[in-house]
Design an enzyme around this catalytic site. Structure first.
Site, short mmCIF file in Angstrom:
data_model
loop_
_atom_site.label_atom_id
_atom_site.label_comp_id
_atom_site.label_asym_id
_atom_site.label_seq_id
_atom_site.Cartn_x
_atom_site.Cartn_y
_atom_site.Cartn_z
N SER A 201 -53.51 8.03 51.80
CA SER A 201 -54.63 8.64 52.51
C SER A 201 -54.30 8.74 53.99
CB SER A 201 -55.89 7.80 52.32
OG SER A 201 -55.81 6.64 53.13
N LYS A 202 -55.23 9.30 54.73
CA LYS A 202 -55.09 9.48 56.18
C LYS A 202 -54.63 8.21 56.89
CE LYS A 202 -58.53 12.96 57.54
NZ LYS A 202 -58.40 13.66 56.30
N ARG A 203 -55.15 7.08 56.40
CA ARG A 203 -54.81 5.79 57.01
C ARG A 203 -53.31 5.57 57.12
NH1 ARG A 203 -55.57 1.53 53.84
NH2 ARG A 203 -56.14 2.98 52.18
N GLY A 205 -50.93 7.80 57.55
CA GLY A 205 -50.19 8.70 58.43
C GLY A 205 -50.39 10.14 58.00
#
Ligand code: GLU
Length: 427
Positions: A201-203, A205
């Site tokens: 996910s976005k977390r 990168g």
């Protein structure tokens, strides 16, 4: 029958790297089999966001070189057809009306089973399958209905998609059977996790194709790297061209368990690909990348700087930080404690006959020698004065490219008492 597969993204935003992974496996399978790879957009309305996402999906696939066969198709265009088919199922008593919605009549006994080409034999007790809604009360057909219907209409032979869809498959198989369809084969590919073992996910990168592109990854590296997530050719081969991947790809060698997306490994591989590019091609990519990212730097200078950085950076995105000093003056990132050597350096550079890297190097080494300094000691302040950093492309080549006047200017500015860390002279 020739293989025909489809990639069916929902146009909800930029193309997620996990979706691309699925798209790639479909594409490799189709190309390997000499079959067809269809692009089917699962749009259910015509909002502006959807139109934009639809364009972005195509642009991302094009950039990656995942070409599709025939025209893109849109789920929205099949809604009326789906409603008609639902009515027909009701007429055949395979479905029924329920508070305005149409529900499919799932069998209550027995099992729904298939031989998944990746996961092996899978079996669902039918009593566990609910009577899925085919068409909502507002008239909109559902994913679990339109998707298999489209598979039927498109003559899809292999449904290759993420493992998050496994639980949809028995429902879709029942619907296809009710429609009298010849059933496609199913292959559920592993999902991608971040380095911490959690769903990518976005977390973690960069997450979308656009983000990877913006960070300066190149498509051939990204494709090669993604192919290795959940698939392997043997136990050691990693670098493979697009043609090799096509030739070697098979669903038999796709693993069952989630794969870890390792950003460092991708970065490393990107560096390998970048270094292997012919110099002109490398410069072309760099110029295109910088333009895309909105840098207004002089193209000729970018092309001249390209060979100085090609061996040193792993993503095109490293270029601006690493080579910015060619385009503007930068305040040193560290204090120039040992700048005493700089006036002599400026003098030496003013005197040498030809301002090329080899002559510069010889003269500066001689100067260091004369002053009783180790080359590293003497060169560090020059590098800092010139580039603002202690990490930079080759010093002598950089001096040559900056030119005599600019080099001496920068060195004199640092050597004439400004000395410390402050005093940026950015243009
Ligand atoms: N739109 C669905 C997805 O992106 C498609 C699933 C399928 O391939 O059936 O996950």
């Amino acid at each position: 029958m020739a293989a025909r597969v489809r990639f069916a993204p929902s146009p909800t935003g930029f193309l997620h790297i996990g979706s691309v992974h699925t798209a790639l496996f479909n594409w490799l399978f189709a190309r390997h089999e000499g079959g067809e790879f269809l692009l089917r957009i699962e749009n259910t309305d015509t909002s502006r966001e959807v139109a934009q996402a639809t364009d972005q999906i195509q642009e991302s696939l094009r950039w990656l070189g995942l070409d599709w066969d025939g025209q893109v198709t849109f789920q929205l265009e099949r809604m009326v057809r789906a409603q008609e088919v639902a009515k027909q199922l009701v007429a055949e008593e395979k479905a029924y009306e329920d508070e305005g919605a149409t529900r499919f009549r799932m069998p209550d006994e027995g099992v729904t089973a298939w031989d998944d080409l990746i996961l092996g034999a899978i079996e669902y007790p039918n009593e566990k399958l609910e009577d899925v809604v085919l068409v909502r009360s507002d008239g909109r057909p559902t994913y679990n209905f339109v998707s298999p219907l489209e598979d039927l209409l498109d003559g899809i032979t292999h449904v290759i998609r993420g493992q998050d869809h496994v639980s949809n498959t028995p429902k879709q198989l029942q619907i296809l059977a009710a429609l009298g369809a010849e059933l496609p084969q199913y292959a559920h590919v592993p999902l991608l996790n971040g380095p911490d073992g959690k769903k990518l996910s976005k977390r973690h990168g960069a997450n979308t194709v656009e983000e990877f592109r913006g960070a300066g990854f190149i498509p051939e590296a990204l494709v090669n790297y993604l192919a290795l997530l959940g698939w392997s050719y043997d136990d050691h081969t990693e670098l493979m061209t697009r043609e090799e991947l096509i030739e070697r790809f098979s669903l038999e060698r796709v693993g069952k368990s989630a794969a870890t997306f390792d950003y460092e490994k991708l970065t490393h591989m990107n560096g390998v690909y970048l270094r292997a590019l012919p110099p002109t091609e490398y410069a072309d990519r760099l110029v295109a990348y910088l333009r895309e990212q909105g840098y207004a730097w002089d193209e000729e200078l970018v092309r001249k700087a390209a060979p100085l950085v090609q061996e040193k950076i792993a993503t095109l995105g490293d270029f601006p930080k690493f080579a910015r000093f060619f385009f503007e003056r930068i305040a040193p990132e560290e204090p120039l404690e040992d700048g005493a050597v700089l006036p002599a350096v400026a003098e030496t550079l003013a005197q040498i006959e030809s301002f090329d890297a080899a002559t510069i190097e010889a003269a500066l080494r001689e100067l260091a020698d004369r002053l009783g300094l180790k080359p590293r000691q003497a060169f560090r302040p020059i590098r800092l004065a010139l580039t603002g950093s202690t990490v930079s492309p080759g010093l002598f080549e950089s001096l040559e490219l900056l030119g005599r006047e600019e080099s001496i200017d920068r060195i004199s500015a640092r050597g004439s008492g400004l000395g410390g860390a402050s005093g940026s002279s950015a243009r």
